[in-house]
Design an enzyme around this catalytic site. Structure first.
Site, PDB file in Angstrom:
ATOM      1  N   GLY A  85      47.023  24.832  18.154  1.00  0.00           N
ATOM      2  CA  GLY A  85      46.901  26.182  18.700  1.00  0.00           C
ATOM      3  C   GLY A  85      48.276  26.836  18.803  1.00  0.00           C
ATOM      4  N   THR A  86      49.263  26.041  19.166  1.00  0.00           N
ATOM      5  CA  THR A  86      50.632  26.556  19.271  1.00  0.00           C
ATOM      6  C   THR A  86      51.085  27.125  17.932  1.00  0.00           C
ATOM      7  OG1 THR A  86      51.170  24.933  20.981  1.00  0.00           O
ATOM      8  CG2 THR A  86      53.023  25.893  19.790  1.00  0.00           C
ATOM      9  N   ASN A 158      44.671  29.940  30.585  1.00  0.00           N
ATOM     10  CA  ASN A 158      44.580  28.486  30.697  1.00  0.00           C
ATOM     11  C   ASN A 158      44.767  27.969  32.111  1.00  0.00           C
ATOM     12  OD1 ASN A 158      47.129  29.626  29.566  1.00  0.00           O
ATOM     13  ND2 ASN A 158      47.948  27.666  30.214  1.00  0.00           N
ATOM     14  N   HIS A 210      41.279  20.578  19.975  1.00  0.00           N
ATOM     15  CA  HIS A 210      41.145  19.587  21.061  1.00  0.00           C
ATOM     16  C   HIS A 210      40.672  20.205  22.370  1.00  0.00           C
ATOM     17  CE1 HIS A 210      44.988  20.026  23.521  1.00  0.00           C
ATOM     18  NE2 HIS A 210      45.320  20.739  22.464  1.00  0.00           N
ATOM     19  N   THR A 246      49.934  19.693   3.200  1.00  0.00           N
ATOM     20  CA  THR A 246      48.665  19.056   2.822  1.00  0.00           C
ATOM     21  C   THR A 246      47.671  19.169   3.966  1.00  0.00           C
ATOM     22  OG1 THR A 246      49.842  17.524   1.392  1.00  0.00           O
ATOM     23  CG2 THR A 246      47.640  16.857   2.090  1.00  0.00           C
ATOM     24  N   CYS A 334      51.258  21.986  30.175  1.00  0.00           N
ATOM     25  CA  CYS A 334      52.584  22.131  29.581  1.00  0.00           C
ATOM     26  C   CYS A 334      53.628  22.356  30.668  1.00  0.00           C
ATOM     27  CB  CYS A 334      52.613  23.299  28.606  1.00  0.00           C
ATOM     28  SG  CYS A 334      51.274  23.253  27.437  1.00  0.00           S
TER      29      CYS A 334
END
Ligand code: PLP
Length: 389
Positions: A85-86, A158, A210, A246, A334
């Site tokens: 997401g970051t 959040n 996640h 990839t 965080c």
């Protein structure tokens, strides 16, 4: 339960702890684990190649892209798979700014993935929020002008769980900063809101697997047709030259499976979890003197319970709760460990003491009545014990 009983209530194999940190990460959904396993073993191809093994991997990525696009109300070509997401937030902000540099505008309660990306670009304007944690539309409007390049307002916060009025933000942006790109961070929203609808007015939409039952280290950014982002990762030109590297085939396939399951079960999950959350919040307010709830519950996602205990440092409270098998957070994951009160709570006008006494209990699809029972049994005496010490 007495304080000494709390201390002794270290989780054992027999006791079932209460995981109330679902905003940090949730367990993978069985559908996602099942979907990903073959791509970790026998289906190992690199989707960028030409032979049959590669083609099989590419087909899986294409199918996942269709599912993710459908769940986000986008076209398959509008999906860019990312490593988190970051990264999706950084690609949105930095990538759109590179196309048309200018000041950025974001709400004061954005996740650091947005806030720090905007700060890194130099000229960021912070849109204040009210005491309810909702962005102040008048103040936001004052920050907008035709020079603005990117505006970012998250769909759900959040820490305190507030749902932001994106549908009201979009017309302001279109009117006052017509060339600006509107980004929304929907990382915390996807489990609880129909993001396809709620983020329909945004040009860019970020999600992270996640947070809704996929694996860590995979996310996606919707880049609407006609909107351009410059890549921030350069290399082989994957993802239509928007994100090289990839593909994480297993992660992408699992994210799609988790998204599908989340969407199918969302309505029922929201109704069930909202009841549990309300029981938890009301139970704490009723039994702990000096307990206040942050924000307005009616405008929050169903899984968020955010409270503050007068005269208590939540970092110490977390230690007692951890020992008693209740896993929560003092701010966003965080920010935990940081001494400063969270920027979100400061922006909402909470005093330093209120912010330091704040506890985030975040529920998820796996939360049960027993989790709420344990939290309600453990938290009041733990608060009492800290106040007495
Ligand atoms: N945005 C929000 C609102 C979040 O809550 C988080 C994670 O906590 C992120 C972005 C970052 O996502 P990731 O953990 O996938 O990097």
């Amino acid at each position: 339960m007495t304080p000494s009983q709390i201390r002794d209530r270290t989780p054992t194999l027999e006791s079932v702890p209460a995981y109330l940190d679902n905003a940090a990460s949730i367990p993978m959904r069985p559908e996602a684990v099942e979907a990903m396993l073959p791509f970790l073993t026998e289906r190992y191809g690199n989707p960028s190649g030409a032979h049959a093994v590669s083609r099989e991997a590419r087909k899986a990525v294409d199918e996942a892209r269709d599912t993710v696009a459908h769940c986000l109300g986008a076209r398959p070509a509008e999906i860019v798979f990312t490593g988190s997401g970051t990264e999706a937030d950084n690609l949105a902000i930095i990538g759109a700014h590179a196309v048309r540099p200018g000041p950025t505008v974001c709400s004061a309660i954005e996740h650091h993935a947005v806030l720090h990306a905007c700060d890194a670009l130099g000229d960021n304007r912070l849109a204040p929020v009210g005491a309810d944690g909702v962005v102040d539309l008048d103040r936001l409007a004052d920050l907008l002008d035709p020079s603005v390049s990117v505006v970012s307002v998250m769909l759900a916060n959040n820490e305190v769980g507030t749902i932001e009025p994106l549908a009201d933000v979009a017309p302001l942006v279109r009117e006052r900063a017509p060339e600006a790109v509107l980004h929304t961070d929907a990382v915390q929203a996807f489990s609880w809101l129909d993001v396809a609808d709620a983020a329909a007015s945004a040009d860019l939409v970020a999600v992270s697997a996640h947070k809704f039952g996929g694996p860590k280290g995979v996310g996606a950014l919707v880049v609407r047709q006609g909107v351009t982002v410059r890549p921030i990762i350069h290399g082989g030109g994957q993802e239509r030259d928007r994100r090289s590297g990839t593909h994480n085939v297993a992660g992408i396939v699992a994210m799609a499976a988790a998204m599908r399951a989340t969407v199918e079960q969302r309505e029922a999950t929201v109704a069930r979890v909202r009841e549990l959350r309300d029981r938890l919040a009301e139970g704490l307010l009723a039994t702990v003197p000096g307990c206040t709830e942050t924000g307005d519950r009616a405008s929050k996602i169903a899984g968020n319970c955010h409270v503050s205990f007068e005269g208590v440092e939540s970092e110490s409270l977390l230690v007692l709760l951890d020992a008693a098998g209740v896993y929560a957070s003092a701010g966003s994951a965080c920010a935990s460990g940081a001494v400063d009160p969270s920027h979100v709570l400061a922006a909402m006008g909470l005093s330093r003491a209120q912010a330091i006494g704040s506890l985030r209990l975040s529920l998820g699809p796996g939360t049960t009545d027993a989790d709420v029972d344990l939290a309600l049994a453990v938290i009041p005496p733990a608060v009492e014990r800290l106040r007495a010490s």
